[in-house]
Design a protein around this motif. Structure first.
Motif, short mmCIF file in Angstrom:
data_model
loop_
_atom_site.label_atom_id
_atom_site.label_comp_id
_atom_site.label_asym_id
_atom_site.label_seq_id
_atom_site.Cartn_x
_atom_site.Cartn_y
_atom_site.Cartn_z
N LEU A 47 5.24 4.46 -7.48
CA LEU A 47 4.30 3.65 -8.27
C LEU A 47 5.03 2.80 -9.29
O LEU A 47 4.71 1.62 -9.47
CB LEU A 47 3.29 4.55 -8.99
CG LEU A 47 2.20 5.17 -8.12
CD1 LEU A 47 1.41 6.18 -8.93
CD2 LEU A 47 1.28 4.10 -7.57
N VAL B 155 -4.26 8.56 -1.25
CA VAL B 155 -3.70 9.90 -1.48
C VAL B 155 -4.55 10.94 -0.77
O VAL B 155 -5.77 10.97 -0.94
CB VAL B 155 -3.63 10.22 -2.99
CG1 VAL B 155 -3.06 11.61 -3.22
CG2 VAL B 155 -2.82 9.18 -3.73
N LEU C 269 -3.48 2.53 -3.45
CA LEU C 269 -2.90 3.85 -3.32
C LEU C 269 -3.87 4.72 -2.52
O LEU C 269 -5.04 4.85 -2.89
CB LEU C 269 -2.67 4.47 -4.71
CG LEU C 269 -2.20 5.90 -4.79
CD1 LEU C 269 -0.84 6.07 -4.13
CD2 LEU C 269 -2.14 6.35 -6.24
N LYS D 50 4.72 -0.92 -7.71
CA LYS D 50 3.42 -1.38 -8.21
C LYS D 50 2.49 -1.81 -7.06
O LYS D 50 2.14 -2.98 -6.92
CB LYS D 50 3.60 -2.51 -9.21
CG LYS D 50 4.35 -2.09 -10.45
CD LYS D 50 4.41 -3.20 -11.44
CE LYS D 50 5.08 -2.88 -12.73
NZ LYS D 50 6.10 -1.93 -12.83
N PRO D 51 2.10 -0.84 -6.22
CA PRO D 51 1.29 -1.17 -5.04
C PRO D 51 -0.10 -1.69 -5.41
O PRO D 51 -0.62 -1.39 -6.49
CB PRO D 51 1.20 0.15 -4.29
CG PRO D 51 1.40 1.20 -5.32
CD PRO D 51 2.33 0.60 -6.33
N ILE E 192 0.86 -1.18 0.00
CA ILE E 192 0.00 0.00 0.00
C ILE E 192 0.90 1.23 0.00
O ILE E 192 1.83 1.32 0.79
CB ILE E 192 -0.93 0.03 1.23
CG1 ILE E 192 -1.88 -1.17 1.20
CG2 ILE E 192 -1.71 1.34 1.28
CD1 ILE E 192 -2.78 -1.26 2.41
N LEU E 193 0.60 2.16 -0.90
CA LEU E 193 1.30 3.43 -0.93
C LEU E 193 0.39 4.49 -0.33
O LEU E 193 -0.74 4.68 -0.80
CB LEU E 193 1.68 3.81 -2.36
CG LEU E 193 2.26 5.20 -2.58
CD1 LEU E 193 3.50 5.43 -1.73
CD2 LEU E 193 2.58 5.41 -4.04
N SER F 193 5.27 5.16 2.38
CA SER F 193 4.59 6.42 2.66
C SER F 193 5.49 7.59 2.26
O SER F 193 6.71 7.49 2.31
CB SER F 193 4.22 6.53 4.14
OG SER F 193 5.36 6.50 4.95
N VAL G 249 5.57 10.23 -5.53
CA VAL G 249 4.49 9.27 -5.77
C VAL G 249 4.73 8.47 -7.05
O VAL G 249 4.66 7.24 -7.04
CB VAL G 249 3.12 9.96 -5.80
CG1 VAL G 249 2.02 9.01 -6.25
CG2 VAL G 249 2.80 10.54 -4.43
#
Length: 64
Positions: A41, A51, A49, A45-46, A4-5, A30, A37
């Motif tokens: 990505l 935001v 996302l 390749k999360p 997870i980003l 994070s 970002v």
């Protein structure tokens, strides 16, 4: 492991979310900087996302 980003300019939110998501078994990336970002990505390749609303408020930022 799912990644997870989380990208938000509020450090307190990142400090809260990161340990919770890690506890649930996610790999967490994070950042507080909008320009990080896209590289995150591309590299990770999360699966998800998250935001924050104000992160991309600066109209001079270009997302490729």
């Amino acid at each position: 492991m799912k990644t997870i980003l989380v990208a938000d300019n509020r450090s307190d939110l990142l400090a809260t979310l990161e340990p919770i998501l890690k506890h649930w078994g996610y790999r967490v990336l994070s950042t507080q900087k909008a320009d990080q970002v896209m590289p995150f990505l591309r590299e990770s390749k999360p699966s998800l996302l998250i935001v924050g609303e104000g992160l991309f408020a600066d109209p001079t930022l270009a997302l490729d």
